[in-house]
Design an enzyme around this catalytic site. Structure first.
Site, PDB file in Angstrom:
ATOM      1  N   LEU A  38       0.885  -1.162   0.000  1.00  0.00           N
ATOM      2  CA  LEU A  38       0.000   0.000   0.000  1.00  0.00           C
ATOM      3  C   LEU A  38       0.922   1.210   0.000  1.00  0.00           C
ATOM      4  O   LEU A  38       1.954   1.214   0.683  1.00  0.00           O
ATOM      5  CB  LEU A  38      -0.884   0.021   1.252  1.00  0.00           C
ATOM      6  CG  LEU A  38      -2.004  -1.024   1.347  1.00  0.00           C
ATOM      7  CD1 LEU A  38      -2.806  -0.838   2.638  1.00  0.00           C
ATOM      8  CD2 LEU A  38      -2.930  -0.958   0.143  1.00  0.00           C
ATOM      9  N   ASP A  39       0.555   2.246  -0.746  1.00  0.00           N
ATOM     10  CA  ASP A  39       1.379   3.453  -0.784  1.00  0.00           C
ATOM     11  C   ASP A  39       1.473   4.078   0.603  1.00  0.00           C
ATOM     12  O   ASP A  39       0.615   3.817   1.463  1.00  0.00           O
ATOM     13  CB  ASP A  39       0.773   4.487  -1.737  1.00  0.00           C
ATOM     14  CG  ASP A  39       0.727   3.981  -3.169  1.00  0.00           C
ATOM     15  OD1 ASP A  39       1.531   3.093  -3.504  1.00  0.00           O
ATOM     16  OD2 ASP A  39      -0.121   4.469  -3.935  1.00  0.00           O
ATOM     17  N   LYS A  40       2.458   4.946   0.765  1.00  0.00           N
ATOM     18  CA  LYS A  40       2.659   5.608   2.065  1.00  0.00           C
ATOM     19  C   LYS A  40       1.377   6.312   2.539  1.00  0.00           C
ATOM     20  O   LYS A  40       1.014   6.246   3.712  1.00  0.00           O
ATOM     21  CB  LYS A  40       3.799   6.620   1.920  1.00  0.00           C
ATOM     22  CG  LYS A  40       4.216   7.300   3.184  1.00  0.00           C
ATOM     23  CD  LYS A  40       5.405   8.186   2.922  1.00  0.00           C
ATOM     24  CE  LYS A  40       5.662   9.089   4.108  1.00  0.00           C
ATOM     25  NZ  LYS A  40       6.743  10.043   3.853  1.00  0.00           N
ATOM     26  N   HIS A  43       1.096   1.738  -7.868  1.00  0.00           N
ATOM     27  CA  HIS A  43       0.124   2.856  -7.831  1.00  0.00           C
ATOM     28  C   HIS A  43      -1.085   2.572  -8.724  1.00  0.00           C
ATOM     29  O   HIS A  43      -1.602   3.487  -9.378  1.00  0.00           O
ATOM     30  CB  HIS A  43       0.761   4.157  -8.327  1.00  0.00           C
ATOM     31  CG  HIS A  43       1.833   4.716  -7.443  1.00  0.00           C
ATOM     32  ND1 HIS A  43       1.872   4.534  -6.075  1.00  0.00           N
ATOM     33  CD2 HIS A  43       2.910   5.477  -7.739  1.00  0.00           C
ATOM     34  CE1 HIS A  43       2.924   5.156  -5.585  1.00  0.00           C
ATOM     35  NE2 HIS A  43       3.577   5.725  -6.568  1.00  0.00           N
ATOM     36  N   LYS A 100      -4.504   4.659  -8.434  1.00  0.00           N
ATOM     37  CA  LYS A 100      -4.267   6.081  -8.744  1.00  0.00           C
ATOM     38  C   LYS A 100      -4.024   6.260 -10.236  1.00  0.00           C
ATOM     39  O   LYS A 100      -4.541   7.196 -10.855  1.00  0.00           O
ATOM     40  CB  LYS A 100      -3.062   6.602  -7.947  1.00  0.00           C
ATOM     41  CG  LYS A 100      -3.330   6.688  -6.453  1.00  0.00           C
ATOM     42  CD  LYS A 100      -2.073   7.067  -5.691  1.00  0.00           C
ATOM     43  CE  LYS A 100      -2.320   7.016  -4.189  1.00  0.00           C
ATOM     44  NZ  LYS A 100      -1.082   6.997  -3.419  1.00  0.00           N
TER      45      LYS A 100
END
Ligand code: URA
Length: 250
Positions: A101-103, A185, A188
């Site tokens: 999972l992204d930051k 990502h 997104k």
């Protein structure tokens, strides 16, 4: 880990029942009756309750509610990592995040030291669905939904597998989106290719398991066998989630 916690995670007994069993001298640790519920035990110990061996875990899998600000890595020189959030008893267990999972992404993250499970859950061939709630800067149009359903082309030319998405609010700026892959990502970039922008992203479910409401941001707990089975389920819970999330927000 404390004996009562260890046993409550591996048996059907509550912590208070375990205390009673200890008082009744029914809990043996390495052939000696345990006297204290808070004694320290580990997987290396042989534990029995009323003569029945307590299952020793070869592998461990945790479910975490990842907060924003942490990266899904096992080490990093400058960033805070999800491993920093684990209770101390799990820090030596060589757990790795299952996918990334992204930051700034929040929500359900699994961590495991079971390599086979890691492969099962991350392989696009296994079709384990991941469900995200995305807050968008613009209205989610029916044209965008159609593009996602047909397998959208990202700006670098790569084609995504068909995915489902639907608005959760009247303004159509909050959506539920389900994907079966794990490209960098991905959500997104999919929404960017559909002419929108993801402002906030939260993973709400994996496979057939929805993140428990009582698992607070930053918390993690052992994933029970029952919940692991739910994670591995390939049935589609999209409509179920849509109904649940729309009801919660109305
Ligand atoms: N897709 C993204 O864009 N980010 C995540 O963290 C997960 C899926």
């Amino acid at each position: 880990m404390r004996l009562d916690k260890y046993l409550s995670q591996r048996t059907e007994f509550s912590r208070s029942r375990i205390k009673d069993l200890i008082a009744e001298k029914k809990v043996m640790v390495n052939d000696i009756a345990a006297v204290k519920a808070n004694m320290n035990v580990s997987e290396a110990d042989n534990i029995t309750i009323a003569g029945n061996a307590v299952r020793q875990e070869k592998f461990i899998t945790l479910i975490m509610n990842k907060p924003a600000g942490y990266i899904s890595a096992t080490e990093d020189r400058s960033e805070k990592i999800v491993i920093d959030l684990l209770p101390p008893e799990y820090s030596g267990q060589k757990l790795s995040p299952v996918g990334r999972l992204d930051k700034d992404t929040t929500g359900m993250l699994l961590l495991t030291n079971d390599g086979e499970l890691l492969h099962k859950l991350t392989s696009p061939k296994k079709h384990v669905m991941k469900y995200y709630i995305a807050h968008l800067s613009r209205e989610f149009t029916s044209e965008a939904a159609r593009l996602l359903e047909n397998g959208i082309a990202l700006k670098d030319g790569s084609i995504c597998k068909p995915s489902k998405a639907a608005a959760l609010d009247e303004k159509r700026q909050t959506i539920l989106i389900a994907i079966s892959e794990g490209k960098y990502h991905q959500v997104k970039r999919m929404l960017a290719a559909a002419g929108n922008h993801v402002e906030k992203l939260h993973r709400t479910a994996i496979g057939g398991l929805v993140i428990p409401e009582d698992l607070l941001p930053g918390e993690s707990r052992v994933l029970s066998d029952k919940d692991l089975c739910k994670v591995l389920k390939t049935n589609d819970i999209f409509s179920l989630l849509i109904n649940m999330l729309r009801k919660n927000s109305s």
